[in-house]
Write a protein that holds these residues in place. Structure first.
Motif, PDB file in Angstrom:
ATOM      1  N   ARG A 299       0.852  -1.182   0.000  1.00 28.88           N
ATOM      2  CA  ARG A 299       0.000   0.000   0.000  1.00 28.88           C
ATOM      3  C   ARG A 299       0.892   1.238   0.000  1.00 28.88           C
ATOM      4  NH1 ARG A 299      -5.209   0.029   2.559  1.00 28.88           N
ATOM      5  NH2 ARG A 299      -4.467   1.973   3.472  1.00 28.88           N
ATOM      6  N   LEU A 300       0.369   2.315  -0.566  1.00 32.05           N
ATOM      7  CA  LEU A 300       1.185   3.524  -0.664  1.00 32.05           C
ATOM      8  C   LEU A 300       1.523   4.083   0.707  1.00 32.05           C
ATOM      9  CD1 LEU A 300      -0.380   5.271  -3.772  1.00 32.05           C
ATOM     10  CD2 LEU A 300       2.009   4.562  -3.480  1.00 32.05           C
ATOM     11  N   ASP A 301       0.711   3.767   1.714  1.00 34.57           N
ATOM     12  CA  ASP A 301       0.971   4.327   3.037  1.00 34.57           C
ATOM     13  C   ASP A 301       1.807   3.402   3.922  1.00 34.57           C
ATOM     14  OD1 ASP A 301      -0.845   2.350   3.512  1.00 34.57           O
ATOM     15  OD2 ASP A 301      -2.403   3.679   4.333  1.00 34.57           O
ATOM     16  N   ALA A 302       2.292   2.309   3.373  1.00 35.37           N
ATOM     17  CA  ALA A 302       3.185   1.446   4.154  1.00 35.37           C
ATOM     18  C   ALA A 302       4.497   2.190   4.380  1.00 35.37           C
ATOM     19  CB  ALA A 302       3.446   0.137   3.406  1.00 35.37           C
ATOM     20  N   THR A 303       4.978   2.173   5.610  1.00 40.95           N
ATOM     21  CA  THR A 303       6.232   2.898   5.882  1.00 40.95           C
ATOM     22  C   THR A 303       7.412   2.008   5.543  1.00 40.95           C
ATOM     23  OG1 THR A 303       6.444   2.075   8.129  1.00 40.95           O
ATOM     24  CG2 THR A 303       5.109   4.075   7.813  1.00 40.95           C
ATOM     25  N   GLU A 304       8.535   2.666   5.376  1.00 41.64           N
ATOM     26  CA  GLU A 304       9.769   1.941   5.049  1.00 41.64           C
ATOM     27  C   GLU A 304      10.055   0.901   6.128  1.00 41.64           C
ATOM     28  OE1 GLU A 304      12.740   0.820   2.691  1.00 41.64           O
ATOM     29  OE2 GLU A 304      11.103   2.222   2.255  1.00 41.64           O
ATOM     30  N   GLU A 305       9.779   1.262   7.388  1.00 45.00           N
ATOM     31  CA  GLU A 305      10.055   0.318   8.475  1.00 45.00           C
ATOM     32  C   GLU A 305       9.154  -0.910   8.359  1.00 45.00           C
ATOM     33  OE1 GLU A 305       9.556   3.624   8.884  1.00 45.00           O
ATOM     34  OE2 GLU A 305      11.735   3.903   8.998  1.00 45.00           O
ATOM     35  N   GLN A 306       7.913  -0.674   8.073  1.00 49.97           N
ATOM     36  CA  GLN A 306       6.977  -1.798   7.948  1.00 49.97           C
ATOM     37  C   GLN A 306       7.386  -2.736   6.806  1.00 49.97           C
ATOM     38  OE1 GLN A 306       3.479   0.744   7.568  1.00 49.97           O
ATOM     39  NE2 GLN A 306       2.683  -0.051   9.505  1.00 49.97           N
ATOM     40  N   VAL A 307       7.753  -2.124   5.684  1.00 46.28           N
ATOM     41  CA  VAL A 307       8.184  -2.941   4.537  1.00 46.28           C
ATOM     42  C   VAL A 307       9.422  -3.739   4.933  1.00 46.28           C
ATOM     43  CG1 VAL A 307       9.116  -2.849   2.206  1.00 46.28           C
ATOM     44  CG2 VAL A 307       7.209  -1.334   2.844  1.00 46.28           C
ATOM     45  N   GLU A 308      10.358  -3.055   5.533  1.00 48.13           N
ATOM     46  CA  GLU A 308      11.632  -3.693   5.877  1.00 48.13           C
ATOM     47  C   GLU A 308      11.407  -4.850   6.854  1.00 48.13           C
ATOM     48  OE1 GLU A 308      15.387  -4.613   5.404  1.00 48.13           O
ATOM     49  OE2 GLU A 308      14.155  -3.219   4.224  1.00 48.13           O
ATOM     50  N   GLU A 309      10.481  -4.667   7.752  1.00 52.05           N
ATOM     51  CA  GLU A 309      10.222  -5.716   8.736  1.00 52.05           C
ATOM     52  C   GLU A 309       9.685  -6.973   8.057  1.00 52.05           C
ATOM     53  OE1 GLU A 309       7.512  -4.549  11.911  1.00 52.05           O
ATOM     54  OE2 GLU A 309       7.097  -6.694  12.195  1.00 52.05           O
ATOM     55  N   LEU A 310       8.764  -6.763   7.122  1.00 48.40           N
ATOM     56  CA  LEU A 310       8.197  -7.924   6.418  1.00 48.40           C
ATOM     57  C   LEU A 310       9.275  -8.597   5.561  1.00 48.40           C
ATOM     58  CD1 LEU A 310       5.747  -9.658   5.950  1.00 48.40           C
ATOM     59  CD2 LEU A 310       4.966  -8.052   4.203  1.00 48.40           C
TER      60      LEU A 310
END
Lengths: 340, 340, 340, 340
Positions: free
Chosen positions: D6-17
């Motif tokens: 999603r466009l509102d996913a933060t870099e941290e959230q992406v990185e965690e996944l």
């Protein structure tokens, strides 16, 4: 241009003419056969010399093949070439059967398969250590460790081995493990860099026809091998790409009788990659031998459903044994037999 | 959709179900074989009826071939179809050899060639009276007079005859001269007008594969013949168009084992039109039989250099005799023999 | 052999030479163009006469095309042929757009589609009344009733019409309904019986290239049409059969500039049957015109999901209008324009 | 599998996944684009994790391309890839013209040709230093000296350069001479050894389609390049091998609109190797741009009759200038323009 000398030309006479040609900047190659001297000219000789050759008393015939084919051209040899790989003769009176798994998959596995192949009557063991795969994410082979496993299994069961080489940098590994015959895969038929590198190793080479390689291009690739040092070339037809979607490829047996007239090199057939379905392979292998092939190469796996690659086109050991028995009779019909 | 009934289903039970299907607007065809009742549904049955069929106690198996193939589909027959043309069986245990000139070229000539064919062991006489020619200015055949000459020569030498028909308007001539088998040429494989017209005549048909016909299209053309009244169809592979310029066409033997699974119709092979060079034909004819073909068709001419068409691909009578002898042995290897 | 006379040769002089040729058994055909007299020899003249022609003072040039092509050969005309079909010129300065449904599907439907086509700027209405279908169970068209609906719709919206003919026996129906241009489909390109029958009708013919027809065979089929009475031939490229499975066929635009040199006949392009996907058609139609095509033919359907055949390759009316606008600009870039 | 966040996913959230995936043995690749996070999974994730991804609140869409295509797949990018080679953008709004001689033939010659190309409006200079030749006896290129001459000429005339590489061992020479774009030739499309080696260099790569390469295989070869480190890939259609002998190859423009949906990579067209005749090239180059190509590559020679290779398909400098002018207009019709 190919010079076929008279049978009574002496070695000195031949050598003298060769020296004159070389002195005129025209590189030459001598046919390795005993008997009649045959010399291929790699360069075009000066016009005066060419005219002289055409009516030279020592030269029985000057053959001028269309294009640049010389060393693979039928007229460069009196007899068909017999390739010798680890004691096996390919292109001689005996039809050969090459068999083994698509991929080398482990030491015990290779021992098991090699045993099956030897008992079934196969003459050479195949197995891929470096695998050309369409997708970068597919299994790419066990590499040098695979070569060791292949060679060990071959030795244990008295079978010379053949394996595909994809990179000139891997040559030392192939030579260290004494791989008896180097295979150039279909996708590399016109990888001229690889052809040159492999030719220099001086080992027999099994040259597969490209997916859409013409007969002419294929023979030129064999000419590369010969020109760069490897006269021991086996051609391998493996099906060509056509419009027909019902089979993976179309096995081109039509060219077999033609190849006999174009080249002195032996020709074997790989029916498996053309049809891709194990139960369709034996009829096509029989057809290949009936059409005059010098041998066949097939894939064998005792448990095809577990194969790391190409399981659906692997014969079971028992199917291989049945096929070899059929080929023995068929080869006899053609006045040949199976290799010892 | 194909319904394969249980062996113990009575004729009345089968007939009753068939009537219900027809009553529901779903046309049916009964397999001509004795034994198990097999019924093809030409139309899609209503959903409720379809569901019922799937669990019908009289129906052992419902086969739903991909696409529209029904009457030619393997599962529509228990046994392979044996086509009977003028006393000859094609698709039975015996492999058949069809031979004769490309074009009918005169009464004496046909008598001469038919004699050669009969003595060489051929089973059927071929000869073109109507010739499909790429150029409008090429020899187009002797027409009806050619049919008469062909049939007379066949009768004199005890051979049934086959000849190409290009126009439904010519059917009366073919029937008047009692041509035993009607050939649909490669260029007409998808001439649906001709297929329908020829099917109605009820004679056996030899259906050549188109120059670039897929297996699927070819079987659909055979389905046309069956659907419009002719269940006696012989498929004839004759080489396909590929990128390879070294041979005229590429003989596609790869499809032979596949066809055995797709259809119950017999398959013969015409190697001559694929290679176009007489001396390459025998190896390919042998390959065809080794791959399981039910027969071959070749062209013969006692003086090929005088032929009105396709001389370069005509065998000499002696070559035909040698080939028939080879095929006799090869057929035996495959557990068959030549036809009587 | 084609004789191109000097511009100052008089009609009497030309006629006299033609009479001598005919008298010597050599059939001739006169080019229909005004201006320079051009005569094709259908037969080979006697050697002495041939030698005389080579240095005849009235003959500026003797062209000897490879093979048998004569009437379609570029040198048989000074100017490219302009085919006139129902008032429309094809092969003239204006690029033409042929559009309409795959199948004629009813009177109201045809009126609706024809209206869309006319408003979008198309010049000719297409629609199939007799449909060649791979399967005998597919919809085969509405036949003669379809021709009537097509013609009526065309007349109502001021568009000449084109429709495929599959059987010479249907010719009276095509002529009764005044179909302006007869289409020979790809599967019938070498249906020589049909070519001869259609040629005799004297109507313009749109000749599709066969699924795997070579340029040479295609031109020979056009030569059949010309030789049997129809000089008004439009060639239509529609995609050829290749090994590539990603698209239904491969549109062969490569031959367009070549055809300009080989023949004087106009060439149009059918991109739809090559790609089979509506949204890929406009870029290919643009490419065809950029490569020099004299026109395009596309399928249009206001509700493709309801089409009786080939719905997935039908453009929506709005898409057709957008495409015509693009082609107008592209044709102008090539120094042409759209037809009026 | 491709995860489009999603466009509102933060870099941290992406990185965690991503870390969780990598921790589970599933290698990942991040799309290089700014904006939406897109992650390709090179390995199949464990079932539980896969199920979680399918309904993960941060993931807007999970794309599962058929087969193994990931990094070249259209959905791995939001925007088409723009390749930057020596200051030139390929795949951006401007259509590019690559031009130059088939072979580099000397310093002065290259300077002359580069001047012609620059003045004609070309954007990049091509020239072969290592030449793949069917025959071992044909001219094989000037090697490293050719690279020096090419680069010097390009610099003098402000043009980045592209040249074919046939051997990974030559990479240092290509990098030393700062060749801006490395070309993989048609015969090496599936030379996986070369693909891996070249990918590692990190330079833009122009990947030609194989002589009979399918779209799928071609994209997999591009996937090799991406997977082994080179995301800057330009696809180059150059004609495929078909049955048609009238032209050398068949230029496959049919795939252009399809490629736009399959991949984000730019596509250019080489019409010269398809037709092999200079005067047929401009119409096909125009067709390529009209069909949506991002550019073309053509061969230019001021004196084609003196060319060391492929003279018959070389444009004259004036013809190139005319073609560039045409393309400028055509590109504008398509809403683009030529590159600066």
């Amino acid at each position: 241009m190919i010079l076929r000398f008279r049978l009574d030309a002496t070695e000195e006479q031949v050598e003298e003419l060769v020296q004159r040609l070389e002195g005129a900047g025209c590189r030459t190659r001598r046919s390795p056969e005993p008997g009649r001297a045959i010399v291929a000219l790699l360069d075009r000789p000066p016009a005066a010399l060419a005219a002289e050759l055409a009516r030279h008393p020592l030269v029985e015939e000057v053959v001028a093949p269309k294009g640049d084919l010389r060393l693979v051209h039928r007229s460069f040899h009196e007899q068909p070439t017999v390739v010798r790989a680890g004691g096996l003769e390919i292109g001689g009176p005996g039809v050969v059967v090459i068999a083994g798994p698509c991929s080398v998959e482990g030491r015990d596995f290779m021992d098991e398969v090699a045993g099956h192949c030897a008992r079934a009557g196969a003459h050479m063991l195949r197995g891929g250590a470096y695998k050309p795969r369409t997708s970068p994410y597919s299994f790419q082979g066990f590499g040098v460790e695979g070569l060791a496993q292949l060679k060990d299994a071959g030795e244990r069961h008295g079978l010379p081995v053949v394996s595909e080489i994809m990179d000139g940098a891997h040559l030392p590994a192939f030579l260290d493990h004494d791989v008896d015959c180097l295979q150039i895969g279909a996708r590399n038929m016109q990888n001229f860099t690889l052809l040159k590198a492999v030719a220099a190793a001086g080992r027999p080479v099994l040259l597969k026809r490209g997916l859409a390689g013409t007969v002419e291009e294929w023979l030129y690739s064999a000419e590369y091998l010969c020109a760069f040092g490897c006269p021991q070339v086996i051609l391998c037809e493996r099906g060509i790409r056509t419009y027909e979607p019902a089979t993976r490829n179309t096995l081109d047996l039509t060219i077999l009788p033609l190849l006999r007239e174009l080249t002195h090199l032996p020709v074997i057939v790989d029916p498996a990659h053309a049809v891709g379905v194990a139960r369709f392979i034996p009829p096509l292998a029989r057809a290949a031998v009936a059409a005059g092939a010098d041998g066949i190469t097939v894939e064998v796996h005792p448990r095809p459903e577990e194969a790391r690659s190409d399981g659906p086109q692997a014969l079971l050991p028992g199917e291989l044994a049945g096929l070899v028995a059929d080929l023995r009779v068929l080869a006899a019909v053609g006045g040949r037999g199976l290799a010892d």
